[in-house]
Design an enzyme around this catalytic site. Structure first.
Site, PDB file in Angstrom:
ATOM      1  N   LEU A   1       0.861  -1.179   0.000  1.00 30.28           N
ATOM      2  CA  LEU A   1       0.000   0.000   0.000  1.00 30.28           C
ATOM      3  C   LEU A   1       0.896   1.226   0.000  1.00 30.28           C
ATOM      4  O   LEU A   1       1.956   1.218   0.638  1.00 30.28           O
ATOM      5  CB  LEU A   1      -0.889   0.029   1.248  1.00 30.28           C
ATOM      6  CG  LEU A   1      -1.970  -1.051   1.395  1.00 30.28           C
ATOM      7  CD1 LEU A   1      -2.668  -0.917   2.746  1.00 30.28           C
ATOM      8  CD2 LEU A   1      -2.982  -0.992   0.274  1.00 30.28           C
ATOM      9  N   ASP A   2       0.485   2.272  -0.687  1.00 33.43           N
ATOM     10  CA  ASP A   2       1.253   3.514  -0.680  1.00 33.43           C
ATOM     11  C   ASP A   2       1.393   4.021   0.751  1.00 33.43           C
ATOM     12  O   ASP A   2       0.521   3.801   1.595  1.00 33.43           O
ATOM     13  CB  ASP A   2       0.548   4.587  -1.512  1.00 33.43           C
ATOM     14  CG  ASP A   2       0.535   4.271  -3.000  1.00 33.43           C
ATOM     15  OD1 ASP A   2       1.287   3.381  -3.427  1.00 33.43           O
ATOM     16  OD2 ASP A   2      -0.241   4.921  -3.727  1.00 33.43           O
ATOM     17  N   ARG A   3       2.461   4.730   0.997  1.00 29.29           N
ATOM     18  CA  ARG A   3       2.738   5.215   2.357  1.00 29.29           C
ATOM     19  C   ARG A   3       1.588   6.033   2.958  1.00 29.29           C
ATOM     20  O   ARG A   3       1.256   5.852   4.137  1.00 29.29           O
ATOM     21  CB  ARG A   3       4.040   6.028   2.355  1.00 29.29           C
ATOM     22  CG  ARG A   3       4.465   6.470   3.749  1.00 29.29           C
ATOM     23  CD  ARG A   3       5.905   6.934   3.806  1.00 29.29           C
ATOM     24  NE  ARG A   3       6.305   7.060   5.221  1.00 29.29           N
ATOM     25  CZ  ARG A   3       7.553   7.204   5.632  1.00 29.29           C
ATOM     26  NH1 ARG A   3       8.541   7.229   4.768  1.00 29.29           N
ATOM     27  NH2 ARG A   3       7.834   7.304   6.922  1.00 29.29           N
TER      28      ARG A   3
ATOM     29  N   VAL B   1      -1.536   5.730   2.578  1.00 30.27           N
ATOM     30  CA  VAL B   1      -2.781   4.958   2.572  1.00 30.27           C
ATOM     31  C   VAL B   1      -2.848   4.060   3.804  1.00 30.27           C
ATOM     32  O   VAL B   1      -1.837   3.511   4.251  1.00 30.27           O
ATOM     33  CB  VAL B   1      -2.877   4.110   1.280  1.00 30.27           C
ATOM     34  CG1 VAL B   1      -4.139   3.261   1.267  1.00 30.27           C
ATOM     35  CG2 VAL B   1      -2.818   5.009   0.053  1.00 30.27           C
TER      36      VAL B   1
ATOM     37  N   ARG C   1      -5.631   6.504  -6.935  1.00 28.80           N
ATOM     38  CA  ARG C   1      -5.397   7.940  -6.749  1.00 28.80           C
ATOM     39  C   ARG C   1      -5.476   8.693  -8.077  1.00 28.80           C
ATOM     40  O   ARG C   1      -6.156   9.719  -8.193  1.00 28.80           O
ATOM     41  CB  ARG C   1      -4.031   8.161  -6.091  1.00 28.80           C
ATOM     42  CG  ARG C   1      -3.925   7.511  -4.730  1.00 28.80           C
ATOM     43  CD  ARG C   1      -2.482   7.433  -4.217  1.00 28.80           C
ATOM     44  NE  ARG C   1      -1.914   8.758  -3.989  1.00 28.80           N
ATOM     45  CZ  ARG C   1      -0.673   8.949  -3.560  1.00 28.80           C
ATOM     46  NH1 ARG C   1       0.126   7.913  -3.316  1.00 28.80           N
ATOM     47  NH2 ARG C   1      -0.217  10.180  -3.356  1.00 28.80           N
TER      48      ARG C   1
END
Length: 228
Positions: free
Chosen positions: A62-64, A66, A165
């Site tokens: 997961l993106d930081r 998120v 996103r």
């Protein structure tokens, strides 16, 4: 902040799922901040008294900024099998996103071709295939409104970097706090209002259905959407 029992969403001998906090990185990067996989290793080693440490395999990321469900493998066999589950798209992922602009069409499917600039860590979307692009597809639906904010449920069919996103931004609906993709200001906490809400798949060893559900962060904003 170390991982504790309250962060654990699912655990057995093969897998462990965490409710990731926004701002945590999944694996080590150039920042030098302690990554989530190392925190989970320490949690397992302490819980099960493993002085030589614990095995942990990263299944997905997961993106930081998120939050939400992230799954790790506790054995090499489980890692190999879960890698195949994700590669073959035999996992169903559901995300919640908060946006300020109501989408013109309240539900639908988005297909784009994405190109990532690794130097800037930014993804650009195209409506048709271009050189070096990857196809990205998701379905979305507007599920609630709270004041001036709208809650969108997203089911990605592909797992591209920054996909949700940039694709929501393409609708004119950038995610709250995501100034990288069009929201006017970023969050002081380094988070965006994108949460991995649910993960469903067949257990790689037990062959039973697994349904992992992550509560929303308690930060004075997100939790207001919990019971909508």
């Amino acid at each position: 902040m170390p991982i504790t029992d309250k962060d654990i969403l699912f655990e057995d001998n093969h897998l462990i799922a965490i409710n990731k906090r926004a701002g945590d990185i999944v694996q080590v990067d150039e920042t030098g901040d302690e990554p989530l996989d190392e925190q989970v290793k320490k949690y397992i080693a302490k819980k099960y008294n493993k002085p030589n440490g614990a095995f942990l395999g990263v299944v997905h990321r997961l993106d930081r900024p998120v939050s939400g469900v992230i799954l790790f493998a506790k054995t090499s066999k489980a890692l190999e099998r879960m890698n195949a589950v994700f590669k073959n798209r035999e996992v169903k992922k559901t995300y919640w996103a908060v946006v300020k602009n109501k989408p013109e069409v309240e539900s639908g499917t988005l297909v784009h071709w994405l190109v990532k600039n690794p130097q800037k860590n930014v993804v650009t979307y195209y409506k048709t295939e271009v050189q070096g692009s990857q196809r990205a597809e998701l379905s979305y639906r507007l599920i609630a409104q709270l004041g001036d904010y709208y809650l969108i449920e997203v089911d990605p069919l592909t797992g591209r970097s920054h996909q949700i996103r940039v694709q929501l931004s393409s609708l004119g609906c950038p995610i709250v706090g995501d100034n990288k993709y069009g929201y006017p200001r970023g969050s002081r906490k380094g988070s965006i209002c994108l949460h991995a809400r649910r993960l469903r798949f067949e257990h790689p060893v037990k062959k039973e259905p697994v349904n992992i559900f992550a509560k929303l962060p308690v930060d004075g904003f997100w939790e207001r959407f919990e019971n909508l």
